[in-house]
Design an enzyme around this catalytic site. Structure first.
Site: not given
Length: 464
Positions: A44, A212, A275, A303
């Site tokens: 993110d 999202e 993201h 990630r």
């Protein structure tokens, strides 16, 4: 023999590798490229380039909001940090915005139960968000007060809007995207309006269905809302696109048009890109996207953060292409300082360490076998001036068990400190960084055996 070699980035190497037949090869060269890993761990990513010329970065840490401040995009991982304590738990996808002369952090937080995730906001009126005091302004919500994450702010035509991902009801059936008007940076003053829900096959191929991570970017008269779709825990995670005209009523769902295909998805051996955030190069001439991907095939929520340049389509929507091949160098963002690159196979080896073949290495070779206490690879760096420098190493770790590893890094025979390498397999190169204090003239950087095992393709040195 030594050569004193001044470079644009004020760093040079004065060690030569003397090869058979009298051939002499420099072990360092100026480079204007990088391999697109920005952080070897994290998700993110949010990056914002402020008018002071600095990049402010944050990502999901889980327990707080951590800010990074960097003069360059490629050096964010080694930049100075500030921790902003938020209380609560499950701190997800924070974003840092500058609105009406003050700084705001928007973040999702719960009380230990995911069902209670809501968006919250903090304010700082200092000129530098790394300074001053962060004050909690409260929960930011519409009257429905439903589950909410991934909030972002859109400033357009003098208006202020909040966009987020949320549940329609109180059960996790799907995540939709909502928009609402704001009367100030911490207050929503309209009802939420749904502008997207998962409908296409690439959005509904995992349960629960997910829209999202909304991010907005404006080009011409077009607002592009780029969002993440599908399961974030899968290789199918990707980016979709919704657009609106800049002059339209943004609280009218009919103003938003969704593309029927993703605009950025897995490719070139990188899986589940999503993201993201958008930013500019240091000189403001290029557009860049920063995003997270799985560290390896089917890595799920394990990630890393990467970035690449993008262009624009004729209809003023972003042309993101596909994830850049991780084993091909790309040009530095325009305006970034060049760096000195030291191919690891040209370092000085000791103990059992030696150079070996690397199919995906930058020069076809790598430094490895640093497997015993007396094994090392050492680099000699001639700094034009004393000061703090950034060390960026292309590293790999395939130690059995999947744990992180580290080398012990020492500078000029001083105390050593861990130099960490994430575990994602041999020849799956990542990025390890450190800030090092160099003296004017010759410096020795030595990597010795630490926990687990690691390999080095090359190191880059840049002034802080």
């Amino acid at each position: 023999m030594k050569v004193n070699f001044r470079q644009k980035c004020l760093v040079a190497l004065s060690v030569l590798l003397i090869l058979p037949m009298g051939k002499v090869t420099l072990a360092v060269s100026d480079h204007n490229d990088f391999y697109n890993v920005v952080m070897q761990d994290g998700a993110d990513p949010w990056v914002y380039k402020h008018t002071d010329g600095f990049y402010y970065f944050t990502k999901t840490t889980g327990g707080n909001v951590t800010l990074w401040k960097s003069a360059q995009l490629t050096t964010i991982d080694a930049a100075p940090t500030k921790v902003v304590n938020t209380g609560g738990s499950g701190i997800w996808a924070p974003e840092l915005h500058y609105i009406n002369g003050a700084w705001y952090i928007y973040y999702a937080m719960d009380d230990g139960d995911n069902v209670n995730h809501r968006m919250h906001v903090m304010e700082n009126t200092a000129a530098d968000p790394m300074q001053g005091t962060w004050q909690y302004k409260g929960q930011i919500t519409d009257s429905s007060n439903k589950w909410a994450i991934d909030g972002t702010v859109l400033q357009v035509n003098g208006g202020l809007y909040f966009i987020w991902s949320g549940w329609e009801g109180n059960v996790n059936v799907r995540q939709n995207l909502y928009i609402a008007h704001m009367s100030n940076p911490w207050t929503i003053d309209s009802e939420r309006v749904e502008i997207s829900r998962p409908t296409y096959s690439w959005e509904t191929n995992h349960s629960p269905n997910v829209n999202e991570g909304p991010q907005v970017i404006i080009n011409g008269e077009v607002i592009s809302l780029v969002y993440s779709a599908s399961g974030s825990w899968t290789n199918d995670y990707c980016l979709g696109l919704i657009t609106a005209d800049i002059s339209s009523d943004l609280l009218n769902p009919a103003s938003w048009n969704k593309s029927n295909q993703p605009i950025f998805s897995s490719g070139n051996g990188l899986y589940g890109p999503g993201h993201h955030s958008f930013t500019k190069s240091p000189d403001g001439q290029e557009d860049w996207i920063m995003y997270h991907v799985a560290k390896y095939n089917n890595a799920g929520w394990n990630r890393e953060v990467r970035m690449q340049k993008f262009s624009w389509n004729a209809d003023h929507t972003p042309n993101l292409g596909i994830p850049v091949d991780p084993n091909l160098p790309i040009t530095l963002p325009s305006g970034e300082t060049m760096h000195a690159r030291y191919e690891a196979e040209k370092g000085t080896f000791g103990g059992d360490a030696y150079a070996s073949s690397s199919p995906k290495g930058s020069g076809g070779l790598k430094a490895g076998h640093i497997d015993t206490p007396d094994s090392y690879v050492e680099f000699s760096v001639d700094a034009a001036a004393a000061g703090e420098y950034i060390l960026l190493a292309r590293t790999a770790n395939g130690t059995a068990g999947g744990n992180w590893s580290n080398f012990q890094l020492s500078v000029n025979a001083g105390p050593s400190s861990p130099f960490y390498i994430t575990n994602k397999g041999w020849e799956n190169w990542g990025l390890s960084t450190a800030r090092v204090q160099l003296k004017a003239g010759m410096n020795k950087l030595r990597f010795t055996k630490g926990e687990g095992y690691g390999e080095i393709d090359f190191i880059d040195i840049k002034p802080l």
